[in-house]
Write an enzyme that holds these catalytic residues in place. Structure first.
Site, mmCIF file in Angstrom:
data_model
loop_
_atom_site.group_PDB
_atom_site.id
_atom_site.type_symbol
_atom_site.label_atom_id
_atom_site.label_comp_id
_atom_site.label_asym_id
_atom_site.label_seq_id
_atom_site.Cartn_x
_atom_site.Cartn_y
_atom_site.Cartn_z
ATOM 1 C CG LEU A 278 -1.938 1.137 1.304
ATOM 2 C CD1 LEU A 278 -2.909 1.061 0.129
ATOM 3 C CD2 LEU A 278 -2.697 1.093 2.629
ATOM 4 C CB CYS B 108 -5.473 -7.491 3.887
ATOM 5 S SG CYS B 108 -5.197 -5.946 4.790
ATOM 6 N N GLY C 264 6.268 -14.326 2.700
ATOM 7 C CA GLY C 264 6.466 -14.133 4.131
ATOM 8 C C GLY C 264 7.862 -14.475 4.604
#
Length: 437
Positions: A35, A115, A245
């Site tokens: 973002l 998310c 991750g």
């Protein structure tokens, strides 16, 4: 028993073959969506450093895409780009997918089911809750959303799903929860695959904690469970799985890709590239075994020059604006190249302060110089020549490269870290920036 397990595997797409190998769509290394990071400008800069990697847009809500109010979906980076959608309304997601495929030309659209932010998972209206909350109810809503998205795609276009290894509500990580288990994720993948024909899942190898942990803590507190991602590869041999991750270097990504006879379809990295953009220049060589035929690798100067040209074109395509609005856009563009100085003795703070000096000095109502020239002059003045013109290859992911310091270029013998905040490292920046014009 064995017969039941064989039948279950057949339903999930079992049957052997070499289905998990041979993809050539760039998914082997994907640059994760971020973002306010993987903007149009960032993707343009990234593509100048890697031709093969798959780039991702920021997540955008389907309403914004459908109404053409999402600037992040504008195209500039050629092929191998995934547009990520957020939302939980199947009809809205289908309409937005059609816009992305037909009008913008994306070859892959992703549904965000991972998310954990309260901003998307904690809405008062359950019907508007999305992100990791779509993993609840066994993924029934996620499956319907993905099905409608797939129906809106042309032949050859792909819908993918990005999710976590379960959902939990206990932030202490001590209680057993049915929604946070390997079997639960197997059922989720099977439901989505059977309903929508999704064949590519991007798995953040942690559970998502809803309520009580912010997104940052959700990347640290839940433990990584890489083995479960590889288990999914075995469970669904005709599907592809990308592991996300905790991957901090290209060498680690390559090791994960080679593990278990190359079971993974790909590895996704994000923050390492956001912080240290020059790592992007080694992707093609380390991950895709493409050394460019021995051609010289780009330098920081090359990247800034090409990015400046992109910015000039983007600004020219915008509606007429006053100087304040232009400065706002230019500040966003300057932020994109911030990571180019990571690992140099120039340092991020010196570089950002040089940018502040540039914007304070110029970009007034009478300034008609192209942004590319302002950016070039500012960066060339601050970054020493050795760093500026060195080929970007064999980049140290820890940023411990040895370069001449800015202080040394000015005749100083200061030998402390350039990111210290005592102010000495930015003496003369204004003069350096102005002297180039």
């Amino acid at each position: 028993d064995a017969a039941a397990e064989a039948a279950s595997r057949a339903r999930r797409g079992g049957g052997g073959g070499d289905a998990t190998h041979g993809w050539d769509d760039g998914s082997r290394l994907a640059v994760a969506p971020g973002l306010d990071v993987t903007t149009v400008g960032f993707r343009a800069m990234a593509r100048s450093l890697t031709s093969h990697a798959r780039l991702w847009t920021e997540m955008a809500h389907h309403d914004a895409v459908e109404r053409y109010k999402s600037n992040t979906m504008m195209r500039c980076e050629g092929a191998r780009v995934t547009a990520q959608l957020g939302g939980s309304d199947p009809s809205g997601l289908a309409r937005a997918t059609a816009v992305l495929v037909d009008d913008y030309g994306y070859d892959e659209v992703n549904l965000n089911c991972g998310c954990p932010s309260d901003r998307v998972c904690g809405k008062a209206d359950d019907a508007k809750t999305f992100g990791a909350a779509l993993m609840l109810d066994g993924g029934a809503r996620a499956a319907e959303c993905a099905r409608r998205m797939a129906e809106a795609c042309d032949v050859g276009k792909q819908v993918t799903v990005k999710h976590r290894l379960g959902v939990r509500f206990d932030k202490t990580m001590t209680k057993s929860e049915d929604t946070d288990s390997y079997d639960y994720v197997v059922d989720f993948v099977e439901n989505v695959r059977e309903a929508a024909g999704v064949e590519h899942f991007i798995v953040h190898a942690r559970s998502a904690v809803l309520g009580g942990l912010n997104p940052c803590a959700n990347r640290r507190v839940p433990p990584l469970r890489y083995d479960e991602v590889y288990a999914l590869c075995d469970e669904f041999p005709k599907c592809g799985f990308t592991l996300n991750g905790g991957v901090t270097s290209l060498e680690q990504a390559r090791e994960l890709l080679d593990r278990n006879d190359g079971a993974l379809r790909g590895v996704m990295m994000g923050r390492a590239f956001y912080k240290h953009s020059c790592l992007l220049a080694d992707i093609d060589r380390i991950i895709f075994d493409d050394d460019g035929g021995g051609a010289p690798r780009p330098t920081r100067a090359d990247v800034v020059k090409k990015f400046g040209e992109f910015c000039d074109g983007a600004l020219a395509a915008m509606p007429p604006m006053d100087h304040k609005e232009r400065k706002k856009h230019c500040r966003r563009y300057f932020k994109v190249v911030d990571g180019l100085t990571f690992g140099t003795r120039t340092g991020g703070k010196i570089f950002r302060r040089a940018g502040d000096e540039m914007f304070d000095t110029y970009f007034g109502p009478d300034d008609d110089e192209p942004f590319s020239k302002r950016l070039w002059d500012c960066t060339q003045a601050v970054v020493d020549a050795e760093t500026w013109n060195e080929e970007l290859k064999n980049i140290n992911p820890d940023g411990e490269n040895t370069y001449k310091t800015l202080a040394k270029r000015r005749g100083s013998h200061r030998d402390s870290d350039s990111d210290s905040d005592d102010g000495d490292g930015v003496d003369g920046i204004t003069d350096a920036v102005r002297s180039t014009t």
